[in-house]
Design a protein around this motif. Structure first.
Motif, mmCIF file in Angstrom:
data_model
loop_
_atom_site.group_PDB
_atom_site.id
_atom_site.type_symbol
_atom_site.label_atom_id
_atom_site.label_comp_id
_atom_site.label_asym_id
_atom_site.label_seq_id
_atom_site.Cartn_x
_atom_site.Cartn_y
_atom_site.Cartn_z
ATOM 1 N N GLY A 72 -0.511 3.866 0.931
ATOM 2 C CA GLY A 72 -1.332 3.476 -0.377
ATOM 3 C C GLY A 72 -2.708 2.874 0.023
ATOM 4 O O GLY A 72 -3.035 2.764 1.188
ATOM 5 N N ASP A 73 -3.625 2.462 -0.934
ATOM 6 C CA ASP A 73 -4.880 1.967 -0.812
ATOM 7 C C ASP A 73 -4.332 0.313 -0.362
ATOM 8 O O ASP A 73 -3.729 -0.441 -0.891
ATOM 9 C CB ASP A 73 -5.849 1.857 -1.866
ATOM 10 N N PRO A 74 -5.237 -0.054 0.838
ATOM 11 C CA PRO A 74 -4.869 -1.501 1.040
ATOM 12 C C PRO A 74 -5.241 -2.796 -0.048
ATOM 13 O O PRO A 74 -4.317 -3.699 -0.199
ATOM 14 C CB PRO A 74 -5.944 -1.740 2.271
ATOM 15 N N VAL A 75 -6.011 -2.517 -0.731
ATOM 16 C CA VAL A 75 -6.268 -3.399 -1.961
ATOM 17 C C VAL A 75 -5.122 -3.192 -3.040
ATOM 18 O O VAL A 75 -4.687 -4.145 -3.455
ATOM 19 C CB VAL A 75 -7.478 -2.802 -2.726
ATOM 20 N N GLN A 76 -4.720 -2.105 -3.162
ATOM 21 C CA GLN A 76 -3.706 -1.736 -4.028
ATOM 22 C C GLN A 76 -2.359 -2.353 -3.653
ATOM 23 O O GLN A 76 -1.472 -2.927 -4.180
ATOM 24 C CB GLN A 76 -3.384 -0.382 -4.525
ATOM 25 N N PHE A 77 -2.290 -2.174 -2.142
ATOM 26 C CA PHE A 77 -0.991 -2.796 -1.573
ATOM 27 C C PHE A 77 -1.066 -4.439 -1.706
ATOM 28 O O PHE A 77 -0.105 -4.879 -1.919
ATOM 29 C CB PHE A 77 -1.095 -2.602 -0.067
ATOM 30 N N PHE A 78 -1.981 -5.011 -1.572
ATOM 31 C CA PHE A 78 -2.051 -6.426 -1.971
ATOM 32 C C PHE A 78 -1.886 -7.000 -3.250
ATOM 33 O O PHE A 78 -1.244 -8.211 -3.495
ATOM 34 C CB PHE A 78 -3.639 -7.190 -1.109
ATOM 35 N N ILE A 79 -2.448 -6.247 -4.189
ATOM 36 C CA ILE A 79 -1.890 -6.441 -5.376
ATOM 37 C C ILE A 79 -0.501 -6.273 -5.860
ATOM 38 O O ILE A 79 0.108 -7.124 -6.515
ATOM 39 C CB ILE A 79 -2.513 -5.576 -6.441
ATOM 40 N N ALA A 80 -0.071 -5.185 -5.256
ATOM 41 C CA ALA A 80 1.602 -5.160 -5.338
ATOM 42 C C ALA A 80 2.298 -6.260 -4.576
ATOM 43 O O ALA A 80 3.225 -6.752 -5.234
ATOM 44 C CB ALA A 80 1.808 -3.517 -4.843
ATOM 45 N N LEU A 81 1.766 -6.793 -3.592
ATOM 46 C CA LEU A 81 2.342 -7.721 -2.853
ATOM 47 C C LEU A 81 2.622 -9.010 -3.499
ATOM 48 O O LEU A 81 3.363 -9.763 -3.608
ATOM 49 C CB LEU A 81 1.874 -7.956 -1.340
ATOM 50 N N ALA A 82 1.242 -9.198 -4.147
ATOM 51 C CA ALA A 82 1.167 -10.472 -5.046
ATOM 52 C C ALA A 82 2.017 -10.386 -6.152
ATOM 53 O O ALA A 82 2.667 -11.567 -6.520
ATOM 54 C CB ALA A 82 -0.281 -10.716 -5.317
ATOM 55 N N ALA A 83 2.323 -9.281 -6.916
ATOM 56 C CA ALA A 83 3.133 -9.217 -7.895
ATOM 57 C C ALA A 83 4.635 -9.310 -7.538
ATOM 58 O O ALA A 83 5.323 -9.813 -8.272
ATOM 59 C CB ALA A 83 3.066 -7.705 -8.619
#
Length: 387
Positions: free
Chosen positions: A40-51
């Motif tokens: 996936g997109d790295p930005v989306q990954f970090f959003i998912a990781l934070a959630a």
């Protein structure tokens, strides 16, 4: 000869195996997250990781709140969490992917293959990977498994670690495929409504392992109990996934009710186990009154979480952090002393080890009592358990 540091009987040093295990778990977690980034997109990954990480402190606090009578060693708890978050989730993900490829080729139906793998394959793989660390505790940390509460705590730590890492993949997929709305729905389902699903599945293995750890249950009886617990965890996991996959929202409600029933049952087990520990304290510690290590009032204080909390608060008020730490050490050492006697009665500790540990715990209790705060006479406030 007593240890130069009385607190060493509680603290202990991290073993070389523990350190290596944590390093391997960290590497596995990094590899698992790398797959998510590549998918996936790295930005989306970090959003998912934070959630996925956001609710973890609250969930850990909820689990550890159940372990206040006789807290488990922090190193063991961290290792259990990291095993779930790294080693278990990485290898379970690889095996589940291979199973999915095989079933898709066999059925020619991608949607049906996902449902079948989720219901019949994933529970076997994931509960086995999580359960391995619990069997490791049974083999190498048997003395730490004093009752069903300990098994539930360790299983919950493994399950929370696994769920956290797994949620990253689910949240990332939801965000990629359905945008913020999809992510929000998935977070509510997995992070709010069912955060304890994985801990509850694996807790059946944890309870079984704790049962097998007792001296009287060694041998075939303990082995069969672990097998039954393992099967129970897989069946419960399969029911949850199966209802969600094949029965939609109504099926998910049924599965949720089953989980809630298990949750309340385990809370009842923990309460009963806590009463068992209190019974040990009240039975084995009174003979130590003649040594000055403990008084009848102290035993009353040790028999209640409320009184223990009041005692620590009193010690903090009149002695600051050192006073509070001394009271905490005293409470834990006294509890461990009661459990030590029970293990000796059941044949779970040799005479030499019993005498050595007894001396160390007694030294810590004496040392801690000497560190209790002594308020000025004009403002003296007796400990609340002496009221």
């Amino acid at each position: 000869m007593a240890s130069l540091d009385p607190r060493s009987v509680l603290r202990g040093r991290p073993s070389f195996g523990l350190i290596i295990g944590l390093v391997l778990a960290g590497i596995c977690a990094t590899v698992s997250f790398s797959f998510d980034i590549l998918n996936g997109d790295p930005v989306q990954f970090f959003i998912a990781l934070a959630a996925a990480i956001a609710p973890v402190p609250l969930l850990l606090a909820g689990v550890l709140a159940l372990d206040r009578m006789e807290p488990e060693p922090r190193g063991n708890l961290v290792f259990a969490f990291m095993w779930g978050a790294g080693i278990a989730v990485l290898f379970a993900g690889l095996l589940n992917s291979l199973n999915l490829i095989y079933v898709e080729n066999a059925l020619g139906d991608p949607e049906g293959a996902r449902n079948y793998v989720a219901t019949f394959g994933a529970p076997l793989v994931e509960e086995s990977m999580k359960g391995l660390v619990l069997v490791g505790f049974l083999r190498f940390r048997r003395q730490e498994l004093d009752g069903p509460t300990d098994g539930i705590i360790y299983a919950s730590m493994v399950g929370l670690g696994f769920a956290m890492s797994e949620n990253v993949s689910y949240y990332l997929a939801a965000l990629t495929e359905n945008g913020p709305e999809g992510l929000a729905a998935t977070v509510v389902l997995r992070g709010v409504l069912s955060p304890f699903a994985h801990p509850l599945f694996t807790s059946l293995i944890g309870i079984a392992v704790a049962y097998a750890a007792q001296p009287q249950n060694r041998g075939a009886r303990g082995v069969w109990m672990v097998v039954f617990g393992w099967i129970g965890a897989m069946i419960l996991h399969g029911l949850w996934n199966g209802f969600a996959s094949f029965s939609g929202f109504n099926g998910l409600i049924v599965a949720y009710l089953i989980l809630m029933a298990l949750l309340f049952l385990e809370l009842w087990v923990i309460v009963r186990d806590r009463k068992r520990v209190v019974g040990m304290i009240q039975h084995y510690l009174p003979p130590y009154e003649r040594t000055g290590l403990i008084t009848a009032a102290d035993i009353v204080m040790l028999s209640s979480l409320k009184h223990r909390r009041e005692a620590r608060k009193w010690a903090r008020t009149h002695g600051g952090r050192p006073g509070q730490r001394a009271m905490s050490d005293y409470q834990l050492a006294a509890t461990e002393l009661g459990l030590l006697h029970e293990r000796a009665v059941r044949g779970g500790v040799s005479e030499d080890d019993f005498l050595k540990t007894q001396r160390s715990l007694a030294d810590l209790m004496a040392y801690s009592r000497g560190m209790f705060p002594v308020p000025e006479p004009r403002v003296a406030v007796p400990p609340p358990w002496h009221y």
